[in-house]
Design a protein around this motif. Sequence first.
Motif, PDB file in Angstrom:
ATOM      1  N   ALA A 166      -2.793  93.740  15.029  1.00 45.02           N
ATOM      2  CA  ALA A 166      -2.936  94.984  14.256  1.00 45.02           C
ATOM      3  C   ALA A 166      -4.366  95.528  14.280  1.00 45.02           C
ATOM      4  N   VAL A 167      -5.338  94.671  14.428  1.00 48.93           N
ATOM      5  CA  VAL A 167      -6.743  95.102  14.466  1.00 48.93           C
ATOM      6  C   VAL A 167      -6.992  96.019  15.667  1.00 48.93           C
ATOM      7  N   GLU A 168      -6.226  95.838  16.730  1.00 48.29           N
ATOM      8  CA  GLU A 168      -6.423  96.610  17.955  1.00 48.29           C
ATOM      9  C   GLU A 168      -5.793  98.002  17.900  1.00 48.29           C
ATOM     10  N   LEU A 169      -4.991  98.279  16.879  1.00 47.92           N
ATOM     11  CA  LEU A 169      -4.293  99.565  16.803  1.00 47.92           C
ATOM     12  C   LEU A 169      -5.223 100.669  16.321  1.00 47.92           C
ATOM     13  N   SER A 170      -5.075 101.836  16.951  1.00 47.46           N
ATOM     14  CA  SER A 170      -5.901 102.997  16.610  1.00 47.46           C
ATOM     15  C   SER A 170      -5.011 104.194  16.309  1.00 47.46           C
ATOM     16  N   LYS A 171      -5.639 105.207  15.726  1.00 51.35           N
ATOM     17  CA  LYS A 171      -4.943 106.463  15.451  1.00 51.35           C
ATOM     18  C   LYS A 171      -4.290 106.957  16.740  1.00 51.35           C
ATOM     19  N   ASP A 172      -3.064 107.445  16.623  1.00 50.67           N
ATOM     20  CA  ASP A 172      -2.258 108.009  17.704  1.00 50.67           C
ATOM     21  C   ASP A 172      -1.546 106.974  18.575  1.00 50.67           C
ATOM     22  N   ASP A 173      -1.800 105.668  18.362  1.00 43.86           N
ATOM     23  CA  ASP A 173      -1.010 104.658  19.058  1.00 43.86           C
ATOM     24  C   ASP A 173       0.419 104.719  18.536  1.00 43.86           C
ATOM     25  N   VAL A 174       1.380 104.449  19.398  1.00 45.96           N
ATOM     26  CA  VAL A 174       2.785 104.393  18.978  1.00 45.96           C
ATOM     27  C   VAL A 174       3.135 102.932  18.752  1.00 45.96           C
ATOM     28  N   VAL A 175       3.708 102.640  17.584  1.00 44.76           N
ATOM     29  CA  VAL A 175       4.040 101.261  17.208  1.00 44.76           C
ATOM     30  C   VAL A 175       5.511 101.161  16.817  1.00 44.76           C
ATOM     31  N   THR A 176       6.058  99.973  16.995  1.00 47.54           N
ATOM     32  CA  THR A 176       7.421  99.678  16.548  1.00 47.54           C
ATOM     33  C   THR A 176       7.331  98.578  15.514  1.00 47.54           C
ATOM     34  N   PHE A 177       8.014  98.773  14.387  1.00 45.34           N
ATOM     35  CA  PHE A 177       7.924  97.817  13.278  1.00 45.34           C
ATOM     36  C   PHE A 177       9.247  97.806  12.533  1.00 45.34           C
ATOM     37  N   TYR A 178       9.392  96.840  11.640  1.00 50.19           N
ATOM     38  CA  TYR A 178      10.598  96.737  10.809  1.00 50.19           C
ATOM     39  C   TYR A 178      10.306  97.314   9.434  1.00 50.19           C
ATOM     40  N   SER A 179      11.234  98.121   8.933  1.00 52.93           N
ATOM     41  CA  SER A 179      11.098  98.719   7.613  1.00 52.93           C
ATOM     42  C   SER A 179      12.485  98.866   7.003  1.00 52.93           C
ATOM     43  N   ASN A 180      12.677  98.264   5.843  1.00 52.14           N
ATOM     44  CA  ASN A 180      13.971  98.340   5.141  1.00 52.14           C
ATOM     45  C   ASN A 180      15.144  97.921   6.039  1.00 52.14           C
ATOM     46  N   GLY A 181      14.936  96.864   6.811  1.00 48.90           N
ATOM     47  CA  GLY A 181      15.994  96.344   7.668  1.00 48.90           C
ATOM     48  C   GLY A 181      16.239  97.130   8.938  1.00 48.90           C
ATOM     49  N   MET A 182      15.403  98.124   9.222  1.00 50.65           N
ATOM     50  CA  MET A 182      15.565  98.941  10.431  1.00 50.65           C
ATOM     51  C   MET A 182      14.340  98.801  11.320  1.00 50.65           C
TER      52      MET A 182
ATOM     53  N   ASN B 176      -5.388 103.210  10.583  1.00 46.54           N
ATOM     54  CA  ASN B 176      -5.374 101.749  10.482  1.00 46.54           C
ATOM     55  C   ASN B 176      -6.381 101.370   9.395  1.00 46.54           C
ATOM     56  N   GLN B 177      -5.882 101.057   8.218  1.00 44.93           N
ATOM     57  CA  GLN B 177      -6.737 100.691   7.082  1.00 44.93           C
ATOM     58  C   GLN B 177      -6.921  99.177   7.086  1.00 44.93           C
ATOM     59  N   GLN B 178      -7.872  98.726   7.912  1.00 40.66           N
ATOM     60  CA  GLN B 178      -8.047  97.292   8.105  1.00 40.66           C
ATOM     61  C   GLN B 178      -8.485  96.581   6.834  1.00 40.66           C
ATOM     62  N   SER B 179      -9.296  97.226   6.006  1.00 41.48           N
ATOM     63  CA  SER B 179      -9.755  96.567   4.780  1.00 41.48           C
ATOM     64  C   SER B 179      -8.588  96.331   3.818  1.00 41.48           C
ATOM     65  N   GLU B 180      -7.593  97.225   3.821  1.00 38.61           N
ATOM     66  CA  GLU B 180      -6.411  97.051   2.975  1.00 38.61           C
ATOM     67  C   GLU B 180      -5.294  96.307   3.713  1.00 38.61           C
ATOM     68  N   ARG B 181      -5.531  95.990   4.976  1.00 36.26           N
ATOM     69  CA  ARG B 181      -4.551  95.304   5.827  1.00 36.26           C
ATOM     70  C   ARG B 181      -3.225  96.054   5.882  1.00 36.26           C
ATOM     71  N   GLN B 182      -3.313  97.374   6.121  1.00 34.87           N
ATOM     72  CA  GLN B 182      -2.102  98.179   6.244  1.00 34.87           C
ATOM     73  C   GLN B 182      -2.321  99.304   7.245  1.00 34.87           C
ATOM     74  N   ILE B 183      -1.225  99.721   7.813  1.00 32.62           N
ATOM     75  CA  ILE B 183      -1.257 100.799   8.798  1.00 32.62           C
ATOM     76  C   ILE B 183      -0.378 101.932   8.275  1.00 32.62           C
ATOM     77  N   ILE B 184      -0.931 103.125   8.270  1.00 34.51           N
ATOM     78  CA  ILE B 184      -0.206 104.316   7.850  1.00 34.51           C
ATOM     79  C   ILE B 184       0.422 104.932   9.109  1.00 34.51           C
ATOM     80  N   THR B 185       1.725 105.198   9.057  1.00 34.68           N
ATOM     81  CA  THR B 185       2.436 105.725  10.214  1.00 34.68           C
ATOM     82  C   THR B 185       3.169 107.010   9.859  1.00 34.68           C
TER      83      THR B 185
END
Length: 112
Positions: free
Chosen positions: A65-81, A90-99
Amino acid sequence: MHKQNNLVARLVRALGILLIMATILVASSLVVPNLFGLKCYVVSTGSMEPGLPVGSVVYVSDTNAVELSKDDVVTFYSNGMTVTHRVVENQQSERQIITKGDANDHNDLFPV
């Protein structure tokens, strides 16, 4: 009559070979990436249009996740999907990524 039967047999054989080759091509595009650690997903909604239209195939590899930057396309799980969206921040200090999906008006409700 014999020549006509021979021609039909050749056409059927050629079509059979083409069908087998097409099947191998489709199957290999789904199986071979697994050998290289990639996962294959099909885009099922229009949230990433026009860049990733419905029915697009995306190949995904694990990433730090540290390597991710604005405009990168990511695939993740959310609510079972499984979701494929673009990184807004990429808010590294909060350990979260806004998509956000490209076609969506607002950021995703839950950070990754």
